[in-house]
Design a protein around this motif. Sequence first.
Motif, mmCIF file in Angstrom:
data_model
loop_
_atom_site.group_PDB
_atom_site.id
_atom_site.type_symbol
_atom_site.label_atom_id
_atom_site.label_comp_id
_atom_site.label_asym_id
_atom_site.label_seq_id
_atom_site.Cartn_x
_atom_site.Cartn_y
_atom_site.Cartn_z
ATOM 1 N N PRO A 18 1.088 -1.565 0.057
ATOM 2 C CA PRO A 18 0.322 -0.438 -0.056
ATOM 3 C C PRO A 18 0.607 0.845 -0.584
ATOM 4 O O PRO A 18 0.865 2.241 -0.324
ATOM 5 N N SER A 21 1.264 3.428 -3.701
ATOM 6 C CA SER A 21 -0.085 2.606 -4.491
ATOM 7 C C SER A 21 -0.440 3.897 -4.818
ATOM 8 O O SER A 21 0.721 5.190 -4.553
ATOM 9 N N ASP A 23 -2.356 6.168 -4.976
ATOM 10 C CA ASP A 23 -3.300 7.239 -3.720
ATOM 11 C C ASP A 23 -1.963 7.544 -2.979
ATOM 12 O O ASP A 23 -1.873 9.133 -3.117
ATOM 13 N N HIS A 38 1.119 2.188 -11.967
ATOM 14 C CA HIS A 38 2.012 1.326 -10.987
ATOM 15 C C HIS A 38 2.490 -0.019 -11.828
ATOM 16 O O HIS A 38 1.329 -0.239 -12.283
#
Length: 80
Positions: A18, A21, A23, A38
């Motif tokens: 994460p 990521s 975001d 990604h």
Amino acid sequence: MDIWFDGPGSFERYKASPALSPDVFGQLFGTDPALVKHIPVPELNLVKISYPRATPQGGILERDMHSGQQYVRLLDIELD
């Protein structure tokens, strides 16, 4: 941006972290996460992250012509 890992084990462990990521990259680099790509590349044990620049390369506001210093923002990220 290419993030290299020291072998297949590390690559497999962290490729979907994460912390890498869209975001997170959107927040770090001030871009829309929907535009962040990604791309895991297992043959090379790397993850390629692509995002649009805030200003055009070579523009009057450009501070890092070849994005050579962009990695600095990643130094505080811990991979899970």
